[in-house]
Enzyme design. Structure first.
Site, PDB file in Angstrom:
ATOM      1  N   LEU A   1     -31.410 -25.908   0.290  1.00  0.00           N
ATOM      2  CA  LEU A   1     -30.859 -25.650   1.621  1.00  0.00           C
ATOM      3  C   LEU A   1     -30.325 -26.953   2.199  1.00  0.00           C
ATOM      4  CD1 LEU A   1     -33.664 -23.296   3.037  1.00  0.00           C
ATOM      5  CD2 LEU A   1     -31.447 -22.643   2.087  1.00  0.00           C
TER       6      LEU A   1
ATOM      7  N   GLY B   1     -35.098 -30.518   1.939  1.00  0.00           N
ATOM      8  CA  GLY B   1     -35.215 -31.950   1.697  1.00  0.00           C
ATOM      9  C   GLY B   1     -36.166 -32.617   2.668  1.00  0.00           C
TER      10      GLY B   1
ATOM     11  N   ASP C   1     -34.053 -39.408   8.118  1.00  0.00           N
ATOM     12  CA  ASP C   1     -33.234 -40.605   7.907  1.00  0.00           C
ATOM     13  C   ASP C   1     -32.262 -40.890   9.045  1.00  0.00           C
ATOM     14  OD1 ASP C   1     -31.501 -38.495   7.520  1.00  0.00           O
ATOM     15  OD2 ASP C   1     -30.407 -39.485   5.907  1.00  0.00           O
TER      16      ASP C   1
ATOM     17  N   ASN D   1     -29.583 -39.534   9.823  1.00  0.00           N
ATOM     18  CA  ASN D   1     -28.193 -39.412   9.348  1.00  0.00           C
ATOM     19  C   ASN D   1     -27.691 -40.672   8.628  1.00  0.00           C
ATOM     20  OD1 ASN D   1     -26.105 -37.551   9.068  1.00  0.00           O
ATOM     21  ND2 ASN D   1     -24.932 -38.438  10.733  1.00  0.00           N
TER      22      ASN D   1
ATOM     23  N   LEU E   1     -27.861 -22.585   6.097  1.00  0.00           N
ATOM     24  CA  LEU E   1     -28.228 -21.478   6.975  1.00  0.00           C
ATOM     25  C   LEU E   1     -27.004 -21.055   7.788  1.00  0.00           C
ATOM     26  CD1 LEU E   1     -31.705 -22.722   8.308  1.00  0.00           C
ATOM     27  CD2 LEU E   1     -31.268 -21.106   6.456  1.00  0.00           C
TER      28      LEU E   1
ATOM     29  N   LYS F   1     -25.544 -29.816  13.067  1.00  0.00           N
ATOM     30  CA  LYS F   1     -26.265 -28.696  12.474  1.00  0.00           C
ATOM     31  C   LYS F   1     -27.419 -29.155  11.581  1.00  0.00           C
ATOM     32  CE  LYS F   1     -22.690 -26.607  10.614  1.00  0.00           C
ATOM     33  NZ  LYS F   1     -21.956 -25.557   9.857  1.00  0.00           N
TER      34      LYS F   1
ATOM     35  N   LEU G   1     -30.973 -30.017  10.805  1.00  0.00           N
ATOM     36  CA  LEU G   1     -32.231 -29.640  11.465  1.00  0.00           C
ATOM     37  C   LEU G   1     -33.407 -30.368  10.842  1.00  0.00           C
ATOM     38  CD1 LEU G   1     -31.685 -25.765  11.630  1.00  0.00           C
ATOM     39  CD2 LEU G   1     -31.108 -27.464  13.368  1.00  0.00           C
TER      40      LEU G   1
END
Length: 311
Positions: free
Chosen positions: A191, A211, A215, A217, A237, A249, A251
């Site tokens: 996912l 995962g 981090d 991003n 999702l 997006k 999460l």
């Protein structure tokens, strides 16, 4: 014989006057002189009466206070009975819910192989997210088959130091092995929000991978690249189909986990997203978001019309 009568003997002058003596005794009694039994008894009685009067006065003054205390005790007993009743009801509800639990065959994996990409602060955040996933799965109506893979390094050390009870966790499979060694390749679906494939339905025969990375991003697209390199399935999702978000997006681990659990219960992506996503994400159902945008546009146009009229 002499005709004169003998003279009467006069009263002795040293005899005290009886009336004066009685008056003197009365005065001694009234003054309460020592040596007088009557005065002493009167003095003792006076002290007792004084104490009695003082006690009576105190009793009268504290009447309202006693009434208030009795009222508080009654209220306390009432609250205790009510709490006990609610506790009993909650206990029976929990037992009833646990009887209704139907475990799902869906496997949900948190991939902990990114340990070397995180600082300790982020590892601790991941630990808390995993704790949340575990707690939510334990009370879910349709708990998933929960796996932690590649468990070790900083994460394991942090759990050993701050959460020693993790070794006693139930209904979870914790392994130092990689998920490739535990699952069939064809069952795996990673996912990731970078995948072009949208997950419209959950397949409960599959093993979905989340995962385990906090981090901020710094490593964009790393989970998608990993899925491509390993040749396993991947999907995102369907957030964009059901909700509008004011932020990215991407999460948190526990949010993805909780959305999956909520979907298994409600069978509605829309309800799952709205019930799980935090307010800071600004998630709103897509239809409502469009309606609100239209309203804002109408208000803006109306304001422009009014301003032009006034000119």
């Amino acid at each position: 014989m002499s005709s004169e009568m003998p003279a009467e003997n006069p009263l002795p002058t040293d005899i005290p006057d009886v009336e004066e003596k009685m008056n003197s005794n009365d005065n001694q009694v009234k003054k309460g002189e020592p040596g007088s039994d009557m005065a002493e008894s009167i003095g003792v009685m006076s002290k007792r009466q004084m104490k009695k009067l003082m006690k009576q006065k105190q009793w009268e003054e504290q009447r309202d206070l006693r009434r208030q205390r009795r009222k508080e005790k009654r209220q306390k007993r009432k609250l205790e009975r009510q709490y006990q009743l609610e506790s009993n009801n909650e206990g029976s509800d929990r037992k009833r819910i646990r009887r209704d639990v139907v475990p799902s065959t869906l496997r949900l994996i948190i991939d902990c192989s990114f340990d070397n990409l995180m600082v300790l602060k982020d590892v601790k955040k991941l630990h808390k997210q995993i704790q949340r996933c575990y707690a939510e799965n334990r009370k879910a109506l349709h708990p998933v088959q929960f796996f932690l893979t590649s468990h070790g390094g900083q994460l394991k050390n942090n759990m050993d130091e701050n959460d020693k009870g993790w070794v006693n966790w139930k209904d979870i499979h914790i392994s130092s092995e990689h998920y490739n060694e535990l699952m069939k390749k064809e069952d795996l679906v990673y996912l990731t929000s970078d995948s072009p494939d949208v997950l419209n339905e959950l397949d409960e025969t599959k093993a979905y991978v989340i995962g385990g990375l906090v981090d901020h991003n710094h490593h964009k697209g790393i989970t998608y690249k990993k899925a491509l390199e390993q040749g396993i399935g991947h999907a995102q999702l369907p957030l964009g189909n059901f909700v509008k978000m004011n932020s990215r997006k991407v999460l948190a681990v526990n949010h993805v986990f909780e959305i999956i659990l909520s979907y298994l219960e409600k069978r509605s992506w829309k309800e799952a997203f709205v019930s799980v996503l935090p307010p800071r994400k600004g998630a709103s159902p897509l239809g409502e978001a469009n309606d609100s945008s239209k309203c804002e546009l109408c208000e803006k146009e109306a304001g422009e019309d009014n301003s032009s009229d006034s000119e």
